[in-house]
Design an enzyme around this catalytic site. Structure first.
Site: not given
Length: 419
Positions: A300, A374
């Protein structure tokens, strides 16, 4: 601008009704296929004036702030509350089907996994100072105008009950005339409110805001542009069985129901993988679930989110080893040689997708991959790359995490056939 009678024939990708005219397509918000309407037309967009003949799919919206009424509605948050459930689900699933077919991907898309009203645990409000205090609500569609709200049918009950408190905090924060945003997360033991604003605070401002926050019981933490002003107790979420305290304003899935389904799909797909890499891991939505069964390496770019994941993993009992790596995967993707160590991979990138990183995944030998997104359009692009590299799509599941909007979450599961 001219008044015209329009027949709506289909619904566009953003939820606007579309009328086909000799002058071209006209987009009319708050309309449905089958509607005959009067609308004020300006170029390719129109404002609904009256529904002359309603569509058979039209229902009464559950929210008082939804609709074209310019005085007390049209908050801009939802697009299709006026649509019956069955055609709504078909339209939303169709967004995923169309995105895949646009890339020549004929994979079977499962039924839309529903999301209930009152389940949205993360909501971003807009606010601005006025002579009567702060106005709190959402931006009207295609506008900077903030529409004040008294209730939000998609938000959790605790967020709705706390709206007066959030409005008072917004009044205390509003030291300038510029609009700002409050990201509100319904966590344990209370609300985590992260303010992002284009202005700075003086020391008296900070003291006033902290004093105001102390009197609002649901608030567990309040931050301003990343600086924690007050934290009575660290806000926590549960990822699988692991308690995590995400950083102020850190990314988390908007709905607990949707997150749970996504986590179950990914964990089941990768359950036989001894070592798993989680790319764009955030605070551990998938990594900490997967660590119940596999060694996990979480990657990340956001340091606070990664620190929250690492801290949670170290405190948890019964997990397999979890390692973390701070890395900007857009600038420095994991290479094929690095990916050789893993039997399973999950990636959940921002809306832009992970085109460069996916190129390396496509050239890897990882047997099983879970792609989460998404944005069906960028997901389809990324899947096309994986398919060209030899992967086969096993399933595509659309999840209605963003109820009554044009946004849809998707989990695609892939495998590399054995040679």
């Amino acid at each position: 601008m001219s008044a015209q009678k329009l027949h709506i024939t289909r619904l566009g990708g953003q939820g606007d009704g579309i009328a086909e005219t000799p002058q071209g397509q006209i987009f009319v918000p708050f309309t449905l296929p089958g509607d005959l309407v009067n609308a004020a037309v300006e170029k390719s967009r129109a404002t609904l004036m009256a529904v002359l003949e309603p569509s058979a799919d039209r229902v009464t919206p559950p929210c008082p702030h939804f609709g074209p009424d310019l005085e007390n509605a049209g908050c801009g948050g939802c697009a299709v509350q006026h649509m019956a459930d069955a055609p709504y689900r078909a339209w939303k699933r169709g967004l995923v089907v169309a995105a895949l077919e646009g890339r020549g991907i004929m994979a079977e898309v499962g039924p839309l996994v529903a999301s209930a009203p009152g389940s949205r645990r993360r909501v971003v409000f807009a606010a601005r100072r006025t002579d009567k205090g702060a106005i709190l609500g959402f931006n009207r569609a295609l506008s900077h105008q903030i529409v004040p709200i008294e209730t939000c049918v998609i938000a959790t009950p605790r967020i709705n009950q706390a709206l007066p408190s959030i409005r008072r905090l917004a009044t205390a924060v509003a030291v300038g005339k510029e609009a700002f945003h409050l990201s509100v997360l319904d966590a344990l033991p209370g609300l985590d409110i992260a303010v992002e604003a284009p202005f700075k605070l003086s020391e008296p401002d900070r003291l006033r805001i902290i004093t105001a926050a102390r009197t609002e019981q649901p608030v567990a933490r309040l931050s301003f542009n990343g600086e924690i002003l007050i934290e009575t107790q660290p806000p926590q979420l549960t990822f699988g069985t692991v308690l995590v305290s995400p950083p102020p304003g850190g990314f988390v899935q908007a709905s607990l129901e949707a997150e749970t389904i996504m986590g179950e799909l990914v964990a089941e797909h990768l359950k036989k993988s001894k070592r798993v890499v989680d790319l764009f891991s955030g605070s551990g939505t998938f990594a900490l679930r997967l660590a119940a069964q596999s060694h996990v390496h979480a990657v990340e770019a956001d340091a606070p989110s990664l620190a929250a994941l690492d801290k949670a993993a170290r405190r948890a009992q019964g997990l397999k080893p979890v390692s973390v790596e701070k890395r900007d995967l857009f600038r420095r993707p994991m290479m094929v040689a690095e990916l050789k160590a893993y039997q399973g991979l999950v990636f959940d990138p921002p809306r832009a997708g992970a085109e460069v990183q996916v190129g390396d995944i496509a050239r890897s030998t990882i047997p099983r991959v879970a792609a989460v997104s998404c944005n069906p359009v960028t997901l389809a692009r990324d899947l096309e790359i994986l398919i060209a590299g030899g992967y086969r799509v096993l399933s595509v599941t659309p999840i209605d995490q963003f109820l009554w909007t044009s946004h849809v979450e998707v989990v695609a599961l892939l495998e590399r056939p054995k040679r």
